[in-house]
Motif scaffolding. Structure first.
Motif, PDB file in Angstrom:
ATOM      1  N   HIS A  35       0.781  -1.236  -0.001  1.00  0.00           N
ATOM      2  CA  HIS A  35       0.058  -0.079   0.007  1.00  0.00           C
ATOM      3  C   HIS A  35       0.929   1.153   0.132  1.00  0.00           C
ATOM      4  CE1 HIS A  35       0.323   0.528   4.563  1.00  0.00           C
ATOM      5  NE2 HIS A  35       0.380  -0.977   4.443  1.00  0.00           N
ATOM      6  N   PRO A  36       1.341   1.723  -1.051  1.00  0.00           N
ATOM      7  CA  PRO A  36       2.393   2.926  -1.244  1.00  0.00           C
ATOM      8  C   PRO A  36       2.053   3.869  -0.642  1.00  0.00           C
ATOM      9  CG  PRO A  36       1.514   1.797  -3.401  1.00  0.00           C
ATOM     10  CD  PRO A  36       0.675   1.398  -2.554  1.00  0.00           C
ATOM     11  N   PHE A  37       2.950   4.437   0.050  1.00  0.00           N
ATOM     12  CA  PHE A  37       2.888   5.989   0.745  1.00  0.00           C
ATOM     13  C   PHE A  37       3.400   7.296  -0.387  1.00  0.00           C
ATOM     14  CE2 PHE A  37       3.922   3.957   5.133  1.00  0.00           C
ATOM     15  CZ  PHE A  37       2.617   3.359   5.023  1.00  0.00           C
ATOM     16  N   SER A  38       3.965   7.057  -1.231  1.00  0.00           N
ATOM     17  CA  SER A  38       4.261   7.928  -2.341  1.00  0.00           C
ATOM     18  C   SER A  38       4.242   7.336  -3.625  1.00  0.00           C
ATOM     19  CB  SER A  38       5.568   8.493  -1.800  1.00  0.00           C
ATOM     20  OG  SER A  38       6.630   7.449  -1.966  1.00  0.00           O
ATOM     21  N   SER A  39       4.667   8.343  -4.400  1.00  0.00           N
ATOM     22  CA  SER A  39       4.821   7.856  -5.891  1.00  0.00           C
ATOM     23  C   SER A  39       6.174   6.816  -5.974  1.00  0.00           C
ATOM     24  CB  SER A  39       4.762   9.015  -6.849  1.00  0.00           C
ATOM     25  OG  SER A  39       5.738   9.756  -6.435  1.00  0.00           O
ATOM     26  N   LYS A  40       7.040   7.009  -4.985  1.00  0.00           N
ATOM     27  CA  LYS A  40       8.146   6.060  -5.340  1.00  0.00           C
ATOM     28  C   LYS A  40       7.976   4.670  -5.342  1.00  0.00           C
ATOM     29  CE  LYS A  40      11.623   9.466  -2.943  1.00  0.00           C
ATOM     30  NZ  LYS A  40      12.275   9.512  -1.894  1.00  0.00           N
ATOM     31  N   SER A  41       6.776   4.422  -5.015  1.00  0.00           N
ATOM     32  CA  SER A  41       6.243   2.785  -5.040  1.00  0.00           C
ATOM     33  C   SER A  41       4.931   2.520  -5.622  1.00  0.00           C
ATOM     34  CB  SER A  41       6.433   2.345  -3.327  1.00  0.00           C
ATOM     35  OG  SER A  41       5.716   2.825  -2.536  1.00  0.00           O
ATOM     36  N   THR A  42       4.402   3.461  -6.694  1.00  0.00           N
ATOM     37  CA  THR A  42       3.363   3.235  -7.285  1.00  0.00           C
ATOM     38  C   THR A  42       3.614   2.914  -8.688  1.00  0.00           C
ATOM     39  OG1 THR A  42       3.440   5.531  -8.030  1.00  0.00           O
ATOM     40  CG2 THR A  42       2.213   4.914  -5.964  1.00  0.00           C
ATOM     41  N   GLY A  43       2.873   2.402  -9.424  1.00  0.00           N
ATOM     42  CA  GLY A  43       2.865   1.932 -10.969  1.00  0.00           C
ATOM     43  C   GLY A  43       4.349   0.905 -10.930  1.00  0.00           C
ATOM     44  N   ALA A  44       4.930   1.400 -12.122  1.00  0.00           N
ATOM     45  CA  ALA A  44       6.180   0.536 -12.508  1.00  0.00           C
ATOM     46  C   ALA A  44       7.186   0.551 -11.347  1.00  0.00           C
ATOM     47  CB  ALA A  44       6.307   0.957 -13.701  1.00  0.00           C
ATOM     48  N   ASP A  45       7.040   1.594 -10.370  1.00  0.00           N
ATOM     49  CA  ASP A  45       7.903   1.517  -9.182  1.00  0.00           C
ATOM     50  C   ASP A  45       7.933   0.585  -8.072  1.00  0.00           C
ATOM     51  OD1 ASP A  45       9.481   3.541 -10.613  1.00  0.00           O
ATOM     52  OD2 ASP A  45       8.237   4.978  -9.994  1.00  0.00           O
ATOM     53  N   ALA A  46       6.883  -0.081  -8.147  1.00  0.00           N
ATOM     54  CA  ALA A  46       6.396  -1.115  -7.189  1.00  0.00           C
ATOM     55  C   ALA A  46       7.007  -2.246  -7.696  1.00  0.00           C
ATOM     56  CB  ALA A  46       4.812  -1.280  -6.985  1.00  0.00           C
ATOM     57  N   THR A  47       8.196  -2.698  -7.211  1.00  0.00           N
ATOM     58  CA  THR A  47       9.122  -3.816  -7.781  1.00  0.00           C
ATOM     59  C   THR A  47       9.499  -4.777  -6.527  1.00  0.00           C
ATOM     60  OG1 THR A  47      11.247  -2.793  -7.553  1.00  0.00           O
ATOM     61  CG2 THR A  47       9.893  -2.347  -9.758  1.00  0.00           C
ATOM     62  N   LEU A  48       9.945  -6.086  -6.728  1.00  0.00           N
ATOM     63  CA  LEU A  48      10.594  -7.000  -6.099  1.00  0.00           C
ATOM     64  C   LEU A  48      11.555  -6.281  -5.373  1.00  0.00           C
ATOM     65  CD1 LEU A  48      10.478  -9.655  -4.453  1.00  0.00           C
ATOM     66  CD2 LEU A  48      11.744 -10.635  -6.605  1.00  0.00           C
ATOM     67  N   GLY A  49      12.599  -5.581  -6.074  1.00  0.00           N
ATOM     68  CA  GLY A  49      13.610  -5.206  -5.378  1.00  0.00           C
ATOM     69  C   GLY A  49      13.228  -3.915  -4.356  1.00  0.00           C
ATOM     70  N   THR A  50      12.295  -3.190  -4.471  1.00  0.00           N
ATOM     71  CA  THR A  50      11.805  -2.350  -3.743  1.00  0.00           C
ATOM     72  C   THR A  50      11.653  -2.811  -2.290  1.00  0.00           C
ATOM     73  OG1 THR A  50      10.898  -0.859  -5.470  1.00  0.00           O
ATOM     74  CG2 THR A  50       9.979  -0.320  -3.280  1.00  0.00           C
TER      75      THR A  50
ATOM     76  N   GLU B  60      16.228 -12.273 -16.088  1.00  0.00           N
ATOM     77  CA  GLU B  60      16.977 -10.951 -16.386  1.00  0.00           C
ATOM     78  C   GLU B  60      16.293 -10.038 -15.647  1.00  0.00           C
ATOM     79  OE1 GLU B  60      17.182 -10.498 -20.619  1.00  0.00           O
ATOM     80  OE2 GLU B  60      18.900 -11.761 -20.984  1.00  0.00           O
ATOM     81  N   GLN B  61      17.084  -8.766 -15.237  1.00  0.00           N
ATOM     82  CA  GLN B  61      16.362  -7.617 -14.602  1.00  0.00           C
ATOM     83  C   GLN B  61      15.530  -8.029 -13.414  1.00  0.00           C
ATOM     84  OE1 GLN B  61      14.809  -4.796 -17.320  1.00  0.00           O
ATOM     85  NE2 GLN B  61      16.143  -5.556 -18.881  1.00  0.00           N
ATOM     86  N   LEU B  62      16.153  -8.982 -12.497  1.00  0.00           N
ATOM     87  CA  LEU B  62      15.289  -9.612 -11.483  1.00  0.00           C
ATOM     88  C   LEU B  62      14.774  -8.824 -10.331  1.00  0.00           C
ATOM     89  CD1 LEU B  62      17.677 -12.635 -10.643  1.00  0.00           C
ATOM     90  CD2 LEU B  62      15.908 -12.484 -12.427  1.00  0.00           C
ATOM     91  N   ALA B  63      15.636  -7.488  -9.948  1.00  0.00           N
ATOM     92  CA  ALA B  63      15.020  -6.690  -9.025  1.00  0.00           C
ATOM     93  C   ALA B  63      13.995  -6.002  -9.522  1.00  0.00           C
ATOM     94  CB  ALA B  63      16.205  -5.726  -8.649  1.00  0.00           C
ATOM     95  N   GLY B  64      13.908  -5.754 -10.914  1.00  0.00           N
ATOM     96  CA  GLY B  64      12.768  -5.047 -11.408  1.00  0.00           C
ATOM     97  C   GLY B  64      11.480  -5.595 -11.616  1.00  0.00           C
ATOM     98  N   THR B  65      11.351  -7.144 -11.152  1.00  0.00           N
ATOM     99  CA  THR B  65      10.338  -7.948 -11.453  1.00  0.00           C
ATOM    100  C   THR B  65       9.022  -6.988 -10.825  1.00  0.00           C
ATOM    101  OG1 THR B  65      11.674  -9.682 -11.538  1.00  0.00           O
ATOM    102  CG2 THR B  65       9.086  -9.915 -10.949  1.00  0.00           C
ATOM    103  N   PRO B  66       8.030  -6.614 -11.657  1.00  0.00           N
ATOM    104  CA  PRO B  66       6.756  -5.818 -10.914  1.00  0.00           C
ATOM    105  C   PRO B  66       5.978  -6.580  -9.946  1.00  0.00           C
ATOM    106  CG  PRO B  66       6.343  -6.593 -13.484  1.00  0.00           C
ATOM    107  CD  PRO B  66       7.812  -7.307 -12.955  1.00  0.00           C
ATOM    108  N   LEU B  67       5.561  -5.811  -9.021  1.00  0.00           N
ATOM    109  CA  LEU B  67       4.599  -6.204  -7.993  1.00  0.00           C
ATOM    110  C   LEU B  67       3.414  -5.523  -8.682  1.00  0.00           C
ATOM    111  CD1 LEU B  67       6.190  -4.982  -4.553  1.00  0.00           C
ATOM    112  CD2 LEU B  67       6.252  -7.267  -5.694  1.00  0.00           C
ATOM    113  N   GLY B  68       2.624  -6.421  -9.872  1.00  0.00           N
ATOM    114  CA  GLY B  68       1.949  -5.752 -10.782  1.00  0.00           C
ATOM    115  C   GLY B  68       0.502  -6.191 -10.510  1.00  0.00           C
ATOM    116  N   ALA B  69       0.263  -7.004  -9.589  1.00  0.00           N
ATOM    117  CA  ALA B  69      -1.307  -7.167  -9.270  1.00  0.00           C
ATOM    118  C   ALA B  69      -1.461  -7.818  -8.102  1.00  0.00           C
ATOM    119  CB  ALA B  69      -1.890  -8.234 -10.522  1.00  0.00           C
ATOM    120  N   ASP B  70      -2.518  -7.596  -7.538  1.00  0.00           N
ATOM    121  CA  ASP B  70      -3.054  -8.211  -6.152  1.00  0.00           C
ATOM    122  C   ASP B  70      -3.191  -9.559  -6.269  1.00  0.00           C
ATOM    123  OD1 ASP B  70      -3.787  -8.279  -3.511  1.00  0.00           O
ATOM    124  OD2 ASP B  70      -5.940  -7.751  -3.851  1.00  0.00           O
TER     125      ASP B  70
END
Length: 264
Positions: free
Chosen positions: A148-163, A222-232
């Motif tokens: 549950h994002p607190f800011s735009s730093k973790s919304t959309g495509a910025d919500a990733t496994l690496g985050t 590839e690009q493992l850390a960027g794997t998206p938290l894309g859906a509930d």
């Protein structure tokens, strides 16, 4: 003196007697060849200029051809790079979403869950984890990623496994997985240095878009850390194994529905 020269000398002497002009026969030479004629030398510079011009034209054609061959294509014609996430949902959460994603970390067949409730608070009731305060992506020692994002730093495509992993001090890249001392005894896993028994170990992220369909999985390499938290409700696993294709879903999926009812 040969016959030709003798005859020529006799004729000139006869003419000289008539005109009182004396000619030395030794100064008389045969007609010059075409290559020795002065007028032929006039063409040499012209031929050189023409040849040089031809070379310049040919060089220009080659250069133009090479430019046309190597010049970058317009953006609309650029080939589309392959998607490392193979069509996984990438829209990500908004500031009003609260998602739950079962997860696990599989190291050579053993499952690991991270320790620590990132929503822990101090005596004044304030959250103490800076990563949680910045992103709102955390866990409660329950095997779920709470999104549950607190800011735009973790919304959309910025919500990733690496985050999520970074909030626990874990570093994931395409060749290594490194834990801090507070997690998993601080193990350091590397494709170049670490194996699983006698087999080489490799890193991957496995995603099940639908937990009800365990056969449907996407293996990201590839690009493992960027794997998206894309859906509930999707299920995710970080795998350091000799074959990521064979691992099943993490145990946290069994209690996911009950744990999702926990606030936070």
């Amino acid at each position: 003196m040969n016959d030709f020269e003798q005859q020529l000398a006799d004729r000139m002497n006869e003419r000289a007697e008539r005109t009182n002009i004396t000619i030395d026969p030794t100064e008389v030479t045969k007609p010059r060849s075409k290559s020795e004629h002065p007028s032929s030398n006039l063409w040499r510079p012209r031929l050189l200029v023409a040849a040089a011009a031809g070379l310049l034209v040919a060089g220009g054609v080659v250069a133009l051809t090479q430019f046309r061959t190597t010049a970058p294509l317009p953006a609309a014609q650029q080939p589309t790079p392959p998607d490392p996430y193979q069509g996984l949902a990438r829209e990500g959460p908004s500031l009003t979403d609260h998602w739950h994603i079962p997860y696990g970390i599989n190291v050579c067949g053993e499952w690991i869950e991270l320790n620590g409730d990132l929503e822990d608070r101090d005596a004044q009731g304030q959250p103490i984890n800076e990563g949680f305060l910045e992103t709102g992506i955390h866990s409660h020692d329950d095997g779920l990623i709470h999104v549950h994002p607190f800011s735009s730093k973790s919304t959309g495509a910025d919500a990733t496994l690496g985050t999520f992993l970074a909030s626990y001090g874990i570093v994931l890249d395409d060749e290594s997985l490194r834990f801090p001392t507070a997690q998993a005894d601080g193990i350091q896993l590397s494709e170049l240095e670490t194996g699983c028994g006698d087999e080489a170990g490799s890193l991957a992220v496995v995603v099940w878009p639908d937990p009800a369909d365990p056969a449907n999985r996407v293996v990201v390499t590839e690009q493992l850390a960027g794997t998206p938290l894309g859906a509930d409700g999707i299920v995710m696993a970080v795998a350091f194994t000799d074959d990521a294709e064979v691992i099943g879903m993490p145990p946290s999926v069994l209690d996911a529905e009950a744990n999702a009812q926990i606030e936070g």
